[in-house]
Write a protein that holds these residues in place. Structure first.
Motif, PDB file in Angstrom:
ATOM      1  N   PRO A  48       0.808  -1.229   0.000  1.00  0.00           N
ATOM      2  CA  PRO A  48       0.000   0.000   0.000  1.00  0.00           C
ATOM      3  C   PRO A  48       0.836   1.271   0.000  1.00  0.00           C
ATOM      4  O   PRO A  48       0.441   2.288  -0.569  1.00  0.00           O
ATOM      5  N   ARG A  49       2.014   1.213   0.605  1.00  0.00           N
ATOM      6  CA  ARG A  49       2.863   2.400   0.665  1.00  0.00           C
ATOM      7  C   ARG A  49       3.451   2.733  -0.703  1.00  0.00           C
ATOM      8  O   ARG A  49       3.534   3.910  -1.094  1.00  0.00           O
ATOM      9  N   VAL A  50       3.856   1.699  -1.447  1.00  0.00           N
ATOM     10  CA  VAL A  50       4.401   1.939  -2.783  1.00  0.00           C
ATOM     11  C   VAL A  50       3.290   2.368  -3.739  1.00  0.00           C
ATOM     12  O   VAL A  50       3.491   3.259  -4.580  1.00  0.00           O
ATOM     13  N   ARG A  51       2.114   1.751  -3.611  1.00  0.00           N
ATOM     14  CA  ARG A  51       0.968   2.173  -4.445  1.00  0.00           C
ATOM     15  C   ARG A  51       0.673   3.658  -4.243  1.00  0.00           C
ATOM     16  O   ARG A  51       0.425   4.396  -5.197  1.00  0.00           O
ATOM     17  N   ALA A  53       2.762   5.923  -3.249  1.00  0.00           N
ATOM     18  CA  ALA A  53       3.883   6.729  -3.733  1.00  0.00           C
ATOM     19  C   ALA A  53       3.780   7.030  -5.225  1.00  0.00           C
ATOM     20  O   ALA A  53       4.224   8.092  -5.680  1.00  0.00           O
ATOM     21  N   VAL A  54       3.212   6.114  -6.009  1.00  0.00           N
ATOM     22  CA  VAL A  54       3.118   6.321  -7.466  1.00  0.00           C
ATOM     23  C   VAL A  54       1.703   6.701  -7.901  1.00  0.00           C
ATOM     24  O   VAL A  54       1.445   6.854  -9.096  1.00  0.00           O
ATOM     25  N   ARG A  96       9.595   9.474  -4.152  1.00  0.00           N
ATOM     26  CA  ARG A  96       8.740   9.008  -3.058  1.00  0.00           C
ATOM     27  C   ARG A  96       8.992   7.529  -2.744  1.00  0.00           C
ATOM     28  O   ARG A  96       8.995   7.131  -1.579  1.00  0.00           O
ATOM     29  N   VAL A  97       9.185   6.733  -3.782  1.00  0.00           N
ATOM     30  CA  VAL A  97       9.512   5.320  -3.556  1.00  0.00           C
ATOM     31  C   VAL A  97      10.863   5.210  -2.846  1.00  0.00           C
ATOM     32  O   VAL A  97      11.017   4.441  -1.888  1.00  0.00           O
ATOM     33  N   ALA A  98      11.836   5.976  -3.308  1.00  0.00           N
ATOM     34  CA  ALA A  98      13.166   5.947  -2.687  1.00  0.00           C
ATOM     35  C   ALA A  98      13.095   6.361  -1.223  1.00  0.00           C
ATOM     36  O   ALA A  98      13.784   5.782  -0.365  1.00  0.00           O
ATOM     37  N   LYS A  99      12.261   7.329  -0.927  1.00  0.00           N
ATOM     38  CA  LYS A  99      12.121   7.829   0.447  1.00  0.00           C
ATOM     39  C   LYS A  99      11.605   6.741   1.375  1.00  0.00           C
ATOM     40  O   LYS A  99      12.007   6.659   2.547  1.00  0.00           O
ATOM     41  N   LEU A 100      10.721   5.888   0.847  1.00  0.00           N
ATOM     42  CA  LEU A 100      10.174   4.799   1.657  1.00  0.00           C
ATOM     43  C   LEU A 100      11.260   3.824   2.106  1.00  0.00           C
ATOM     44  O   LEU A 100      11.157   3.208   3.165  1.00  0.00           O
ATOM     45  N   LEU A 101      12.296   3.679   1.275  1.00  0.00           N
ATOM     46  CA  LEU A 101      13.273   2.618   1.488  1.00  0.00           C
ATOM     47  C   LEU A 101      14.554   3.071   2.162  1.00  0.00           C
ATOM     48  O   LEU A 101      15.341   2.234   2.597  1.00  0.00           O
ATOM     49  N   GLU A 102      14.787   4.368   2.241  1.00  0.00           N
ATOM     50  CA  GLU A 102      16.102   4.846   2.641  1.00  0.00           C
ATOM     51  C   GLU A 102      16.532   4.380   4.027  1.00  0.00           C
ATOM     52  O   GLU A 102      17.730   4.156   4.266  1.00  0.00           O
ATOM     53  N   ALA A 103      15.588   4.185   4.939  1.00  0.00           N
ATOM     54  CA  ALA A 103      15.956   3.798   6.304  1.00  0.00           C
ATOM     55  C   ALA A 103      15.834   2.301   6.559  1.00  0.00           C
ATOM     56  O   ALA A 103      16.155   1.832   7.650  1.00  0.00           O
ATOM     57  N   ASP A 104      15.381   1.547   5.560  1.00  0.00           N
ATOM     58  CA  ASP A 104      15.181   0.112   5.738  1.00  0.00           C
ATOM     59  C   ASP A 104      16.315  -0.655   5.077  1.00  0.00           C
ATOM     60  O   ASP A 104      16.307  -0.887   3.868  1.00  0.00           O
ATOM     61  N   GLU A 105      17.279  -1.079   5.856  1.00  0.00           N
ATOM     62  CA  GLU A 105      18.468  -1.744   5.327  1.00  0.00           C
ATOM     63  C   GLU A 105      18.186  -3.138   4.775  1.00  0.00           C
ATOM     64  O   GLU A 105      19.037  -3.731   4.119  1.00  0.00           O
ATOM     65  N   ASP A 106      17.000  -3.670   5.037  1.00  0.00           N
ATOM     66  CA  ASP A 106      16.673  -5.019   4.571  1.00  0.00           C
ATOM     67  C   ASP A 106      16.080  -5.034   3.171  1.00  0.00           C
ATOM     68  O   ASP A 106      15.848  -6.098   2.608  1.00  0.00           O
TER      69      ASP A 106
END
Length: 218
Positions: A48-51, A53-54, A96-106
């Motif tokens: 839902p977060r990626v949906r 974002a785009v 926006r997609v990149a922002k979702l992932l920047e803090a998640d190292e996994d």
């Protein structure tokens, strides 16, 4: 008799050693792949977060097996006069997609550039890689390093439509952003390194995402 016993004992040792090696390989493979419930939990969390974002953009989103895939159509995402350069309207959804992932190292990202089959195959492959690199540059600005970010230029090797019409060729010109587990990123790269039907010596161009600047294309 003694020689036979020694031979039998040696065989047992060899068999045991092979079995141990096989177990180690199985264990190693199991360590690479996260448990199914973990994969589903990650997908359920991020979908839902990626949906969102785009949402409202020309980008497409799909949940594909154990991946979340964002597709940027070249016709809407890249400058027609400078075909490796993203249009300003494309920067928002990618950021926006990149922002979702920047803090998640996994979480890792694999960016695939695709082209249609018209024109020179080598040039199409180079252009598809340059487009993929343009997208990865946005993720790099959000702090994703090489261990979480890879790109590939596949050229026309993996079409999703027939190239015998303008509409089909437009569908094939795209950049796909694959969101995956960091543990499975290398396996994903290996999968796309050998697409079905790929001609000998015409493999995809694989590059680390933080290599040099874009080259100029005609």
């Amino acid at each position: 008799m003694r020689a036979n016993k020694i031979f039998a004992f040696t065989c047992c040792l060899l068999i045991a050693g092979c079995a141990g090696s096989e177990k180690k390989e199985v264990a190693k493979a199991a360590a690479v792949m996260p448990p199914p419930q973990v994969t589903r939990a990650w997908l359920d969390e991020y979908e839902p977060r990626v949906r969102e974002a785009v949402k409202g953009s020309d980008f497409e989103f799909e949940r594909r097996e154990n991946l979340l895939v964002v597709t940027a159509p070249v016709q809407k995402a890249f400058n027609p006069d400078r075909p490796h350069m993203l249009l300003p309207a494309s920067l928002g959804p990618i950021s926006r997609v990149a922002k979702l992932l920047e803090a998640d190292e996994d979480v890792a990202v694999v960016v695939l550039g695709h082209a249609d089959s018209s024109g020179d195959a080598a040039r199409n492959r180079d252009l598809s890689q340059q487009r993929a690199r343009a997208v990865t540059s946005i993720f790099r600005l959000s702090g994703l390093k090489q261990n979480r970010l890879q790109l590939m230029g596949l050229g026309s090797d993996m079409p999703r439509a027939a190239n015998d019409s303008a509409a089909g060729r437009a569908l094939n010109r795209r950049v796909e952003i694959l969101l995956t587990s960091r543990d499975t990123m290398l396996g994903l790269i290996a999968k796309y390194s050998k697409p079905a039907g790929l001609a000998p010596n015409a493999g995809p161009k694989v590059a680390a995402a933080d290599q040099g600047k874009l080259g100029k294309t005609e």
